[in-house]
Design an enzyme around this catalytic site. Sequence first.
Site, PDB file in Angstrom:
ATOM      1  N   GLY A  78      17.080 -24.862 -13.522  1.00 10.39           N
ATOM      2  CA  GLY A  78      18.595 -25.296 -13.645  1.00 10.39           C
ATOM      3  C   GLY A  78      19.354 -25.819 -12.358  1.00 10.39           C
ATOM      4  O   GLY A  78      18.964 -26.808 -11.458  1.00 10.39           O
TER       5      GLY A  78
ATOM      6  N   GLY B  50      17.251 -28.255  -9.657  1.00 11.77           N
ATOM      7  CA  GLY B  50      15.951 -28.254  -9.044  1.00 11.77           C
ATOM      8  C   GLY B  50      15.392 -28.335 -10.866  1.00 11.77           C
ATOM      9  O   GLY B  50      16.687 -28.510 -11.829  1.00 11.77           O
TER      10      GLY B  50
ATOM     11  N   ASP C 252       4.852 -26.094  -3.476  1.00  9.42           N
ATOM     12  CA  ASP C 252       5.334 -26.818  -3.827  1.00  9.42           C
ATOM     13  C   ASP C 252       6.421 -28.016  -2.912  1.00  9.42           C
ATOM     14  O   ASP C 252       7.304 -27.997  -2.494  1.00  9.42           O
ATOM     15  CB  ASP C 252       6.764 -26.680  -4.716  1.00  9.42           C
ATOM     16  CG  ASP C 252       7.003 -27.658  -5.380  1.00  9.42           C
ATOM     17  OD1 ASP C 252       6.496 -28.570  -5.634  1.00  9.42           O
ATOM     18  OD2 ASP C 252       7.914 -27.838  -6.425  1.00  9.42           O
TER      19      ASP C 252
ATOM     20  N   VAL D 240      21.984 -25.472  -8.697  1.00  6.51           N
ATOM     21  CA  VAL D 240      22.355 -24.785  -7.346  1.00  6.51           C
ATOM     22  C   VAL D 240      23.652 -24.840  -7.232  1.00  6.51           C
ATOM     23  O   VAL D 240      24.215 -26.380  -7.425  1.00  6.51           O
ATOM     24  CB  VAL D 240      21.819 -25.730  -6.623  1.00  6.51           C
ATOM     25  CG1 VAL D 240      21.980 -24.482  -4.942  1.00  6.51           C
ATOM     26  CG2 VAL D 240      20.349 -25.242  -6.720  1.00  6.51           C
TER      27      VAL D 240
ATOM     28  N   GLY E  93      23.033 -29.161  -6.128  1.00  2.00           N
ATOM     29  CA  GLY E  93      22.209 -29.756  -6.242  1.00  2.00           C
ATOM     30  C   GLY E  93      21.382 -29.032  -7.341  1.00  2.00           C
ATOM     31  O   GLY E  93      22.137 -28.237  -8.043  1.00  2.00           O
TER      32      GLY E  93
HETATM   33  P1  AMP Z   1      15.799 -26.040  -6.126  1.00  2.00           P
HETATM   34  O1  AMP Z   1      16.394 -25.312  -7.683  1.00  2.00           O
HETATM   35  O2  AMP Z   1      15.082 -24.557  -5.865  1.00  2.00           O
HETATM   36  O3  AMP Z   1      14.541 -26.930  -5.932  1.00  2.00           O
HETATM   37  O4  AMP Z   1      16.689 -26.673  -5.661  1.00  2.00           O
HETATM   38  C1  AMP Z   1      17.537 -28.038  -6.125  1.00  2.00           C
HETATM   39  C2  AMP Z   1      18.088 -28.734  -5.084  1.00  2.00           C
HETATM   40  O5  AMP Z   1      19.811 -28.196  -4.482  1.00  2.00           O
HETATM   41  C3  AMP Z   1      17.550 -28.829  -3.653  1.00  2.00           C
HETATM   42  O6  AMP Z   1      16.691 -30.049  -3.302  1.00  2.00           O
HETATM   43  C4  AMP Z   1      18.522 -28.746  -2.124  1.00  2.00           C
HETATM   44  O7  AMP Z   1      18.771 -30.321  -2.650  1.00  2.00           O
HETATM   45  C5  AMP Z   1      19.939 -28.067  -3.225  1.00  2.00           C
HETATM   46  N1  AMP Z   1      20.102 -26.488  -2.753  1.00  2.00           N
HETATM   47  C6  AMP Z   1      18.364 -25.539  -3.134  1.00  2.00           C
HETATM   48  N2  AMP Z   1      18.986 -24.585  -2.605  1.00  2.00           N
HETATM   49  C7  AMP Z   1      20.106 -24.541  -0.978  1.00  2.00           C
HETATM   50  C8  AMP Z   1      20.781 -23.372  -0.317  1.00  2.00           C
HETATM   51  N3  AMP Z   1      19.847 -22.659  -0.513  1.00  2.00           N
HETATM   52  N4  AMP Z   1      21.646 -24.519  -0.048  1.00  2.00           N
HETATM   53  C9  AMP Z   1      22.325 -25.769  -0.200  1.00  2.00           C
HETATM   54  N5  AMP Z   1      21.338 -26.294  -1.374  1.00  2.00           N
HETATM   55  C10 AMP Z   1      20.197 -26.213  -2.182  1.00  2.00           C
END
Ligand code: AMP
Length: 341
Positions: free
Chosen positions: A44, A41, A153, A46, A39
């Site tokens: 950056g 965010g 958030d 993930v 994914g």
């Molecule tokens: P974030 O930048 O933390 O908001 O993450 C962006 C996206 O990456 C999230 O909305 C999830 O779809 C995916 N993601 C983030 N952290 C995890 C994780 N620990 N395990 C699986 N997918 C994740």
Amino acid sequence: MDPTVSVEEPLGEQFQHRMVNPKPGELLEETYIVKDPLGSGRFGKVWLVEDKQTGKRFAAKQCACRRPSQRKEFEMEIELMNALDHPKLLQLYEAFFGKNDVTFILELVTGGELFDRIADEAFDLTETLAVKYIRQICEAVSYMHNKMILHLDLKPENILCVSPDRLDSIKIIDFGFARRYTPNTPLKIMFGTPEFVAPEVVNFDPLGKGTDMWSIGVVTYVLLSGLSPFMGDDEQETLSNVTACEVDFDDDSFEDVSEEAKDFICQLLSIRESKRPGCDQCLKHTWLSKPDSHRKSLSAAVVNLKKFVARRKWVRSINAVRAMTRLQAGLKKNDGATFSK
Ligand code: AMP
């Protein structure tokens, strides 16, 4: 682990809570095999990664980090994650500060985003199930609030399903906006995601635990109807809808939604932060305390959620391109008054 949590122990790729001291160096590819993207965010991407030595799987999140002010923010995120040991809150395994970036190695959550799962036609969404989700969110946020930490958030993208076979068990992720909260010391910020931020954020007034409660109210509204209560044609209109704080349940999608659920939402979407019930009060609300009373399928919500999820993905993909550009160009993460989407 917090012994007060009432939901069952989630499955998933768990490890014991650790106190993480970030290491210096570009250690991601040295230590892990980088696999599929999971994914993106605000700042950056993930990826799914595998420890070269143990074969254990994690999620790696990498963000641009050039300036000392940015580094301070990421250090604060690590410090807050170190303080949070709860089965419904994502755990941090390790962290590296490279020359221009930071990498978080995180517990891997394999079930995907909750709202993506629900938006699937085959998903039978009922209030009974919605209650299960909102209870878990309230339990996790109650734990944070007892530690005097605000998430700031809470939104659908930050709620993941623990595993593909356990779609009733969720986990809250992303503590990038979280802050410690001291009563009598005004905390003011102006960041967040317009559709989910509380009026005090938009007005740059002091925040409190009620600021997270507002977002839980918005998430509940979206979950039960697939509609976003304050969404406007542009960011400015969304923010002014938030401060106007007019909530209605006029859409046909609410036909099958119980009065208890609407009352729960109305209490959380009170304009005054101090008037909103806290998590512990929410858990005692009639709607959350009679989980088996509403088994009707919310099929209109599922249809609307499909559109909601598609729209959010589109907005996020634009943001992800901007974030990658920042990462590549080495530009800084916002440290001012900016709303992310
Ligand atoms: P974030 O930048 O933390 O908001 O993450 C962006 C996206 O990456 C999230 O909305 C999830 O779809 C995916 N993601 C983030 N952290 C995890 C994780 N620990 N395990 C699986 N997918 C994740």
